[in-house]
Design an enzyme around this catalytic site. Structure first.
Site, PDB file in Angstrom:
ATOM      1  N   ARG A  38       5.222  -0.954  -4.815  1.00 17.86           N
ATOM      2  CA  ARG A  38       4.809  -1.486  -3.723  1.00 17.86           C
ATOM      3  C   ARG A  38       3.851  -2.640  -3.704  1.00 17.86           C
ATOM      4  O   ARG A  38       3.705  -3.482  -2.691  1.00 17.86           O
ATOM      5  CB  ARG A  38       4.495  -0.623  -2.829  1.00 17.86           C
ATOM      6  CG  ARG A  38       5.625   0.588  -2.293  1.00 17.86           C
ATOM      7  CD  ARG A  38       4.947   1.789  -1.598  1.00 17.86           C
ATOM      8  NE  ARG A  38       4.620   1.439  -0.043  1.00 17.86           N
ATOM      9  CZ  ARG A  38       5.599   1.451   0.875  1.00 17.86           C
ATOM     10  NH1 ARG A  38       6.839   2.142   0.695  1.00 17.86           N
ATOM     11  NH2 ARG A  38       5.257   1.180   2.300  1.00 17.86           N
ATOM     12  N   CYS A  41       0.709  -1.054   0.123  1.00 11.68           N
ATOM     13  CA  CYS A  41      -0.160  -0.037  -0.077  1.00 11.68           C
ATOM     14  C   CYS A  41       0.767   1.293  -0.020  1.00 11.68           C
ATOM     15  O   CYS A  41       1.746   1.114   0.530  1.00 11.68           O
ATOM     16  CB  CYS A  41      -0.885  -0.142   1.188  1.00 11.68           C
ATOM     17  SG  CYS A  41      -2.149  -1.302   1.322  1.00 11.68           S
ATOM     18  N   GLU A  82       8.388 -16.177  -7.962  1.00 16.78           N
ATOM     19  CA  GLU A  82       7.604 -14.784  -7.665  1.00 16.78           C
ATOM     20  C   GLU A  82       7.009 -14.125  -8.995  1.00 16.78           C
ATOM     21  O   GLU A  82       6.088 -13.390  -9.160  1.00 16.78           O
ATOM     22  CB  GLU A  82       8.607 -13.802  -7.103  1.00 16.78           C
ATOM     23  CG  GLU A  82       8.799 -14.142  -5.641  1.00 16.78           C
ATOM     24  CD  GLU A  82       9.825 -13.182  -5.266  1.00 16.78           C
ATOM     25  OE1 GLU A  82       9.677 -12.544  -4.350  1.00 16.78           O
ATOM     26  OE2 GLU A  82      10.970 -12.941  -5.827  1.00 16.78           O
ATOM     27  N   GLU A 119      17.007 -19.084  -3.245  1.00 13.04           N
ATOM     28  CA  GLU A 119      16.631 -17.792  -3.606  1.00 13.04           C
ATOM     29  C   GLU A 119      16.212 -17.901  -5.039  1.00 13.04           C
ATOM     30  O   GLU A 119      15.359 -17.204  -5.547  1.00 13.04           O
ATOM     31  CB  GLU A 119      17.893 -17.028  -3.541  1.00 13.04           C
ATOM     32  CG  GLU A 119      17.710 -15.584  -3.991  1.00 13.04           C
ATOM     33  CD  GLU A 119      16.509 -14.758  -3.559  1.00 13.04           C
ATOM     34  OE1 GLU A 119      16.243 -13.672  -4.149  1.00 13.04           O
ATOM     35  OE2 GLU A 119      16.016 -15.064  -2.599  1.00 13.04           O
ATOM     36  N   ASN A 164      -2.865   2.837   5.657  1.00 10.65           N
ATOM     37  CA  ASN A 164      -2.035   1.372   5.453  1.00 10.65           C
ATOM     38  C   ASN A 164      -1.899   0.793   6.844  1.00 10.65           C
ATOM     39  O   ASN A 164      -1.821   1.580   8.009  1.00 10.65           O
ATOM     40  CB  ASN A 164      -0.494   1.770   5.103  1.00 10.65           C
ATOM     41  CG  ASN A 164      -0.466   2.301   3.602  1.00 10.65           C
ATOM     42  OD1 ASN A 164      -1.443   2.442   2.935  1.00 10.65           O
ATOM     43  ND2 ASN A 164       0.797   2.897   3.691  1.00 10.65           N
ATOM     44  N   GLY A 165      -1.833  -0.579   6.847  1.00 10.05           N
ATOM     45  CA  GLY A 165      -1.959  -1.399   8.116  1.00 10.05           C
ATOM     46  C   GLY A 165      -2.992  -2.052   8.424  1.00 10.05           C
ATOM     47  O   GLY A 165      -3.965  -2.359   7.632  1.00 10.05           O
ATOM     48  N   LYS A 217       6.020  -4.971  -2.372  1.00  8.46           N
ATOM     49  CA  LYS A 217       7.477  -4.714  -2.233  1.00  8.46           C
ATOM     50  C   LYS A 217       7.845  -4.386  -0.657  1.00  8.46           C
ATOM     51  O   LYS A 217       8.852  -5.314  -0.031  1.00  8.46           O
ATOM     52  CB  LYS A 217       8.206  -3.367  -2.923  1.00  8.46           C
ATOM     53  CG  LYS A 217       9.452  -3.317  -2.771  1.00  8.46           C
ATOM     54  CD  LYS A 217      10.248  -4.260  -3.272  1.00  8.46           C
ATOM     55  CE  LYS A 217      11.742  -3.949  -3.460  1.00  8.46           C
ATOM     56  NZ  LYS A 217      12.646  -5.049  -4.101  1.00  8.46           N
ATOM     57  N   TRP A 273      -3.707  -2.652  -1.305  1.00  4.78           N
ATOM     58  CA  TRP A 273      -3.186  -4.022  -1.410  1.00  4.78           C
ATOM     59  C   TRP A 273      -4.142  -4.653  -0.408  1.00  4.78           C
ATOM     60  O   TRP A 273      -4.174  -4.571   0.614  1.00  4.78           O
ATOM     61  CB  TRP A 273      -1.682  -4.354  -0.826  1.00  4.78           C
ATOM     62  CG  TRP A 273      -1.275  -5.763  -1.220  1.00  4.78           C
ATOM     63  CD1 TRP A 273      -0.947  -6.255  -2.612  1.00  4.78           C
ATOM     64  CD2 TRP A 273      -1.238  -6.810  -0.418  1.00  4.78           C
ATOM     65  NE1 TRP A 273      -0.743  -7.533  -2.188  1.00  4.78           N
ATOM     66  CE2 TRP A 273      -0.901  -7.903  -1.199  1.00  4.78           C
ATOM     67  CE3 TRP A 273      -1.532  -6.924   1.089  1.00  4.78           C
ATOM     68  CZ2 TRP A 273      -0.635  -9.299  -0.383  1.00  4.78           C
ATOM     69  CZ3 TRP A 273      -1.445  -8.285   1.486  1.00  4.78           C
ATOM     70  CH2 TRP A 273      -0.999  -9.277   0.873  1.00  4.78           C
ATOM     71  N   LYS A 321      12.980 -16.435  -6.820  1.00  6.90           N
ATOM     72  CA  LYS A 321      12.847 -15.606  -7.964  1.00  6.90           C
ATOM     73  C   LYS A 321      11.804 -15.975  -9.023  1.00  6.90           C
ATOM     74  O   LYS A 321      10.927 -15.336  -9.611  1.00  6.90           O
ATOM     75  CB  LYS A 321      14.166 -15.247  -8.605  1.00  6.90           C
ATOM     76  CG  LYS A 321      15.040 -14.309  -7.592  1.00  6.90           C
ATOM     77  CD  LYS A 321      14.687 -12.838  -7.489  1.00  6.90           C
ATOM     78  CE  LYS A 321      13.853 -12.269  -6.567  1.00  6.90           C
ATOM     79  NZ  LYS A 321      14.125 -12.817  -5.085  1.00  6.90           N
ATOM     80  N   HIS A 338      15.363 -38.683   0.084  1.00  4.20           N
ATOM     81  CA  HIS A 338      14.560 -38.806   1.363  1.00  4.20           C
ATOM     82  C   HIS A 338      13.196 -38.499   1.040  1.00  4.20           C
ATOM     83  O   HIS A 338      12.320 -37.986   2.032  1.00  4.20           O
ATOM     84  CB  HIS A 338      14.944 -38.099   2.285  1.00  4.20           C
ATOM     85  CG  HIS A 338      16.316 -38.349   2.916  1.00  4.20           C
ATOM     86  ND1 HIS A 338      16.749 -39.508   3.562  1.00  4.20           N
ATOM     87  CD2 HIS A 338      17.669 -37.993   2.570  1.00  4.20           C
ATOM     88  CE1 HIS A 338      17.697 -40.018   3.698  1.00  4.20           C
ATOM     89  NE2 HIS A 338      18.504 -39.029   3.181  1.00  4.20           N
TER      90      HIS A 338
END
Length: 603
Positions: A27, A2, A487, A480, A100-101, A598, A74, A484, A503
């Site tokens: 964001r 947001c 995402e 990582e 926001n929040g 973000k 968001w 990526k 395993h």
């Protein structure tokens, strides 16, 4: 996640709001809206689902004013709909708010105070603005008094900007846990959740801290505590230039930021070395020398950088270290060592889960360091020490250059700590020299983009899942690289410790399943190659990435040699480029992948 913008005292308010929201698109958001008014009571409220372009199309030339607020939302409470988009308003349409929040007790407040109020949305935010209106009506209170009463009841996180149609020449702002800044203009002032939104308007900003209220007009800014006490605070200057957040000739920020990594490593070396020696605050090093264990707290990509950092601190400084997921650690601190030291890795410096841990460790009086890309961010300000990544603005949601920068800064810090402790590593590293070699090695990979794009077509374009494997640092890079890819391309990708395949995970291997293997350390190279043969025998389509001294003739990608501890700096670059090209080939929004944000400012 947001983004908030606000303006008071500028006839170009609508344009400033829209431009500011565009700069906050990175964001992550699913809807956007603005409220604008003038001093004669003419106002407009426009909200749209989807991109800011949809909001822009809904505006006309008459939608102007001298003050306004806007937000990119968001979704947390309620679906992405126009009704749930911000700004929200009170039932009497006197008050308008962007927030926001997350307000954790909104249902209880709604039932206790607002049972007779008609709600237009499913959001927790609307409860705030309806409460303010309730208290303003109940006692004929001033806006400030109604706001103070409301804030005293709220639990959770918030940063918001409020407008009152009866006082159209003011903004009221408040924050708790979520970021918010006041920008000082020339006969006007602005509000934003990130300085990048308003760099074309001002470089001078005032911080507003948790539990404070700001009352802003075009000529004056007042900061008050919740009980009305005035707070005096000097502004600071953001050195960043508006051109720093431009894509330039690139088609995406992600592509630009991948390419910037060699320059970032060189900049870090320049900032943190003098006469070939690391320059770190003596007070910070003295504090860390007392630690019997280092706890690295992070989330997402920063967590993966922390895994590399753990090895660096143990090998270069001989100090035990462990990495903790912030979202778990905040609720399960467990049994800590006697003299812990906490390092918070965060690109934005606003990660809510990490801040939750910081609040607890500060209460226990444990020392802390934040390693971040954003000066004056909440975590940088509230921890005992801060080190900057000097990576420049990272706009793409999928972090790339912050990962390599975090590893580099941790390596420098580990070297400095080891020297202060007079520790002699079994295999000493000239970190400064290695960073220069890493910059060159990264550039070598970047220069092979055509080859990497063709490999992407071969391995990922026609598949909906892929696996990355490795051992030691190779496993850390695999985690990582998988993150990526998932995402931005939405391919189901997972990173596995190569030795764990048999395993259980090997059951997932089918004919032509893409498997990328990282071979980065001598001790486990043969074992990892054995694991590659295991998946090949079950039909996998394998791609091997090896450092030059361990390479074989049939390896797909060969990387220039670095010390094994720092090989992740280079080995991740093919993974970043695979993700970028896979997303691009699928027509995805590379910089703003679906459902992601973000800066994760809610727990």
């Amino acid at each position: 996640m947001c983004g908030i913008v606000g303006v008071v005292g500028n006839p170009q308010t609508t344009s400033i709001l829209i431009n500011g929201l565009k700069k906050l698109e990175y964001r992550g958001y699913d809807s956007a809206g603005i409220y604008v008014t003038d001093e004669q009571g003419h106002d407009i409220l426009k909200k749209r689902v989807g991109k800011i372009a949809n909001l822009q199309q809904a505006l006309d030339t008459n939608d102007q004013g001298l003050a306004g607020i806007g937000q990119t939302r968001w979704a947390t409470h309620g679906k992405p709909t126009e009704a749930n988009a911000h700004p929200h308003f009170s039932e009497d349409k006197r008050f308008y708010i962007v927030h926001n929040g997350v307000i954790t007790n909104f249902n209880e407040l709604k039932q206790k105070y607002l049972s007779d109020v008609h709600f237009a949305s499913d959001t927790d935010t609307e409860v705030i603005v309806q409460l303010i209106a309730y208290f303003a009506q109940q006692d004929n209170s001033s806006t400030l008094t109604a706001l103070q009463k409301t804030l005293s009841l709220l639990n959770g996180s918030y940063a918001f900007a409020l407008m009152d149609r009866q006082e159209p020449d003011k903004l009221w702002v408040a924050k708790n846990k979520s970021p918010l800044l006041i920008g000082l203009g020339d006969h006007f002032n602005v509000v934003c959740s990130d300085a990048m939104a308003m760099l074309d308007q001002t470089h001078k900003y005032l911080e507003i801290h948790d539990g404070e209220i700001g009352v802003i007009s075009k000529e004056q800014v007042q900061i008050l505590t919740l009980d009305g006490q005035a707070v005096q605070r000097d502004p600071y200057t953001v050195a960043m230039d508006a051109t720093d957040i431009s894509k330039g000739t690139y088609d995406s920020y992600m592509s630009k930021e991948i390419d910037e990594q060699p320059a970032v490593l060189r900049r870090i070396a320049k900032e943190y070395y003098r006469d070939q020696q690391p320059v770190i605050s003596p007070d910070l090093i003295a504090e860390m020398k007392q630690a019997d264990r280092i706890y690295i707290v992070a989330a997402g990509t920063s967590y993966h950088a922390g895994l590399v950092g753990q090895e660096l601190f143990e090998e270069l400084a001989n100090v035990p270290a462990e990495v903790k997921l912030a979202s778990e650690f905040g609720h399960h601190l467990g049994k800590l060592s006697q003299r812990p030291f906490f390092i918070f890795l965060t690109q934005s410096g606003e990660t809510a889960d990490s801040r939750q841990v910081l609040v607890q460790t500060k209460a226990l009086k444990y020392p802390s360091l934040t390693v971040t890309n954003v000066a004056n961010s909440t975590l940088a300000r509230e921890s005992d020490y801060a080190l900057l990544l000097h990576a420049g603005p990272e706009i793409a949601v999928a972090s790339t250059k912050a990962y390599t920068a975090q590893i580099a800064v941790q390596a420098i810090l580990a070297q400095a700590l080891g020297q202060a402790l007079n520790y002699q590593p079994k295999h000493p590293i000239d970190v400064l020299n290695q960073l220069g070699l890493a910059a060159n090695a990264i550039q070598t990979v970047i220069d092979q983009k055509d080859k990497l794009e063709k490999l992407t077509e071969d391995y990922f374009d026609k598949h909906d899942r892929a696996f990355f494997i490795g051992r030691g640092n190779g496993y850390m890079v695999a985690l990582e690289a998988a993150l990526k890819l998932k995402e931005v391309s939405y391919i189901h990708a997972e990173g596995f410790a190569a030795g764990e395949l048999k395993h259980g995970t090997i059951a997932l291997i089918e004919n032509q399943t893409p498997v990328v293997a990282f071979i980065l350390e001598e001790a486990t190279a043969a074992h990892t190659r054995g694991n590659v043969k295991e998946v090949v025998s079950r039909g996998a389509h394998t791609l091997t990435i090896a450092k030059k001294s361990l390479a074989q003739s049939d390896d797909t990608i060969v990387l220039d040699d670095l010390n094994e501890l720092l090989m992740p700096l280079v080995a991740i670059i093919p993974g970043q480029l695979f993700a970028y090209f896979a997303a691009k080939h699928r027509g995805n929004d590379v910089d703003q992948p679906r459902n992601l944000a973000k800066s994760v400012t809610v727990e």
